[in-house]
Design a protein around this motif. Structure first.
Motif, PDB file in Angstrom:
ATOM      1  N   GLY A 102       0.767  -1.237   0.000  1.00 60.07           N
ATOM      2  CA  GLY A 102       0.000   0.000   0.000  1.00 60.07           C
ATOM      3  C   GLY A 102       0.796   1.283   0.000  1.00 60.07           C
ATOM      4  O   GLY A 102       0.219   2.365   0.121  1.00 60.07           O
ATOM      5  N   ILE A 103       2.099   1.200  -0.137  1.00 63.91           N
ATOM      6  CA  ILE A 103       2.920   2.403  -0.177  1.00 63.91           C
ATOM      7  C   ILE A 103       2.822   3.012  -1.574  1.00 63.91           C
ATOM      8  O   ILE A 103       2.963   2.316  -2.574  1.00 63.91           O
ATOM      9  N   LEU A 104       2.568   4.318  -1.646  1.00 65.87           N
ATOM     10  CA  LEU A 104       2.377   4.995  -2.924  1.00 65.87           C
ATOM     11  C   LEU A 104       3.656   5.611  -3.478  1.00 65.87           C
ATOM     12  O   LEU A 104       3.761   5.846  -4.680  1.00 65.87           O
ATOM     13  N   ARG A 105       4.609   5.922  -2.594  1.00 58.87           N
ATOM     14  CA  ARG A 105       5.855   6.579  -3.019  1.00 58.87           C
ATOM     15  C   ARG A 105       7.041   5.801  -2.473  1.00 58.87           C
ATOM     16  O   ARG A 105       7.015   5.305  -1.355  1.00 58.87           O
ATOM     17  N   TYR A 106       8.078   5.790  -3.276  1.00 57.80           N
ATOM     18  CA  TYR A 106       9.280   5.042  -2.935  1.00 57.80           C
ATOM     19  C   TYR A 106      10.467   5.948  -3.242  1.00 57.80           C
ATOM     20  O   TYR A 106      10.640   6.397  -4.373  1.00 57.80           O
ATOM     21  N   SER A 107      11.261   6.234  -2.236  1.00 58.25           N
ATOM     22  CA  SER A 107      12.369   7.161  -2.413  1.00 58.25           C
ATOM     23  C   SER A 107      13.702   6.444  -2.273  1.00 58.25           C
ATOM     24  O   SER A 107      13.933   5.708  -1.316  1.00 58.25           O
ATOM     25  N   ILE A 108      14.551   6.689  -3.243  1.00 58.19           N
ATOM     26  CA  ILE A 108      15.908   6.154  -3.213  1.00 58.19           C
ATOM     27  C   ILE A 108      16.806   7.274  -2.704  1.00 58.19           C
ATOM     28  O   ILE A 108      16.850   8.353  -3.300  1.00 58.19           O
ATOM     29  N   VAL A 109      17.460   7.048  -1.583  1.00 60.83           N
ATOM     30  CA  VAL A 109      18.339   8.063  -0.996  1.00 60.83           C
ATOM     31  C   VAL A 109      19.771   7.550  -0.984  1.00 60.83           C
ATOM     32  O   VAL A 109      20.008   6.347  -0.893  1.00 60.83           O
ATOM     33  N   THR A 110      20.708   8.460  -1.100  1.00 64.04           N
ATOM     34  CA  THR A 110      22.113   8.070  -1.118  1.00 64.04           C
ATOM     35  C   THR A 110      22.922   8.973  -0.208  1.00 64.04           C
ATOM     36  O   THR A 110      22.613  10.150  -0.048  1.00 64.04           O
ATOM     37  N   SER A 111      23.952   8.392   0.372  1.00 62.89           N
ATOM     38  CA  SER A 111      24.852   9.217   1.175  1.00 62.89           C
ATOM     39  C   SER A 111      25.823   9.929   0.230  1.00 62.89           C
ATOM     40  O   SER A 111      26.040   9.504  -0.905  1.00 62.89           O
ATOM     41  N   GLY A 112      26.377  10.997   0.718  1.00 62.37           N
ATOM     42  CA  GLY A 112      27.358  11.735  -0.075  1.00 62.37           C
ATOM     43  C   GLY A 112      26.810  13.077  -0.541  1.00 62.37           C
ATOM     44  O   GLY A 112      25.611  13.305  -0.559  1.00 62.37           O
ATOM     45  N   ARG A 113      27.711  13.933  -0.904  1.00 64.68           N
ATOM     46  CA  ARG A 113      27.338  15.290  -1.339  1.00 64.68           C
ATOM     47  C   ARG A 113      26.520  15.263  -2.619  1.00 64.68           C
ATOM     48  O   ARG A 113      25.600  16.040  -2.802  1.00 64.68           O
ATOM     49  N   ARG A 114      26.869  14.353  -3.539  1.00 64.49           N
ATOM     50  CA  ARG A 114      26.160  14.245  -4.826  1.00 64.49           C
ATOM     51  C   ARG A 114      26.546  12.945  -5.495  1.00 64.49           C
ATOM     52  O   ARG A 114      27.577  12.346  -5.172  1.00 64.49           O
ATOM     53  N   LEU A 115      25.726  12.533  -6.447  1.00 60.83           N
ATOM     54  CA  LEU A 115      26.079  11.395  -7.285  1.00 60.83           C
ATOM     55  C   LEU A 115      26.933  11.883  -8.442  1.00 60.83           C
ATOM     56  O   LEU A 115      26.758  13.008  -8.931  1.00 60.83           O
ATOM     57  N   SER A 116      27.822  11.033  -8.913  1.00 60.75           N
ATOM     58  CA  SER A 116      28.598  11.345 -10.116  1.00 60.75           C
ATOM     59  C   SER A 116      27.677  11.203 -11.328  1.00 60.75           C
ATOM     60  O   SER A 116      26.574  10.652 -11.226  1.00 60.75           O
ATOM     61  N   ASP A 117      28.130  11.662 -12.484  1.00 61.18           N
ATOM     62  CA  ASP A 117      27.347  11.477 -13.712  1.00 61.18           C
ATOM     63  C   ASP A 117      27.130   9.994 -13.984  1.00 61.18           C
ATOM     64  O   ASP A 117      26.035   9.579 -14.379  1.00 61.18           O
ATOM     65  N   PHE A 118      28.154   9.198 -13.776  1.00 60.54           N
ATOM     66  CA  PHE A 118      28.039   7.754 -13.985  1.00 60.54           C
ATOM     67  C   PHE A 118      26.989   7.151 -13.054  1.00 60.54           C
ATOM     68  O   PHE A 118      26.141   6.354 -13.479  1.00 60.54           O
ATOM     69  N   GLU A 119      27.038   7.516 -11.772  1.00 61.94           N
ATOM     70  CA  GLU A 119      26.061   7.008 -10.807  1.00 61.94           C
ATOM     71  C   GLU A 119      24.651   7.481 -11.151  1.00 61.94           C
ATOM     72  O   GLU A 119      23.682   6.725 -11.022  1.00 61.94           O
ATOM     73  N   THR A 120      24.534   8.724 -11.603  1.00 61.57           N
ATOM     74  CA  THR A 120      23.224   9.253 -12.007  1.00 61.57           C
ATOM     75  C   THR A 120      22.673   8.426 -13.161  1.00 61.57           C
ATOM     76  O   THR A 120      21.492   8.042 -13.156  1.00 61.57           O
ATOM     77  N   ASP A 121      23.516   8.120 -14.140  1.00 60.91           N
ATOM     78  CA  ASP A 121      23.078   7.299 -15.271  1.00 60.91           C
ATOM     79  C   ASP A 121      22.668   5.898 -14.814  1.00 60.91           C
ATOM     80  O   ASP A 121      21.677   5.339 -15.304  1.00 60.91           O
TER      81      ASP A 121
END
Length: 175
Positions: A102-121
């Motif tokens: 019954g969960i409507l939203r699912y959030s993926i969270v990551t540690s760190g200041r930002r994701l790299s372009d590779f990680e974003t892809d």
């Protein structure tokens, strides 16, 4: 003041707005009347539905940021498990479990200041596959990404970005 609260409540419920000066006038209103009006507005727009967003820690480890609420900050003595971005199957399996419960939203969270372009892809690929196989809205919290990265995430199917900004009020105009 009751008439003013009722008038403003009705205006907002009808899709209108209140001015800043009207909002400031509410400061001196009787709290119970104000809370009752706010609850009526909530019922009008949200009914009694609750929007739950479950999260998965998509990347874990000591983080360079100093967020007071986070055990992953390298500024604290907690010893979080450390791992790189989770694989697609793990992210989708957990999303499916949440959707089935019954969960409507699912959030993926990551540690760190930002994701790299590779990680974003990588995450965009995971999110596209997730959206094809699970009926759930996807949110993310990936740190301080640039506009191009956010556009990629939106195109992949992300509907909301969580951003926990900890700063002083005097810095708000810079955000």
């Amino acid at each position: 003041m009751t008439t003013n609260i009722t008038e403003l409540k009705n205006r907002v419920s009808d899709g209108g707005c209140i001015t800043e000066s009207e909002a400031l006038e509410l400061y001196d209103s009787p709290l119970e009347e104000l809370c009752d009006a706010a609850n009526e507005i909530r019922k009008h727009f949200c009914k009694n539905d609750f929007d739950i967003c479950a999260i998965i820690n998509g990347k874990s480890g000591k983080c360079s940021e100093n967020c007071k609420y986070c055990a992953q900050s390298s500024y604290y003595s907690a010893c979080p498990e450390e791992y790189p971005l989770l694989d697609t199957d793990t992210v989708i399996k957990q999303a499916r479990y949440n959707a089935e419960n019954g969960i409507l939203r699912y959030s993926i969270v990551t540690s760190g200041r930002r994701l790299s372009d590779f990680e974003t892809d990588q995450m965009c690929d995971t999110i596209r596959k997730l959206k094809k196989s699970v009926n759930i809205s996807v949110c993310v919290s990936f740190g301080l990404l640039d506009e191009k990265q956010f556009a990629k995430l939106k195109d992949a199917g992300v509907s909301r970005v969580h951003n926990n900004i900890e700063t002083s009020e005097r810095n708000f105009p810079n955000i």
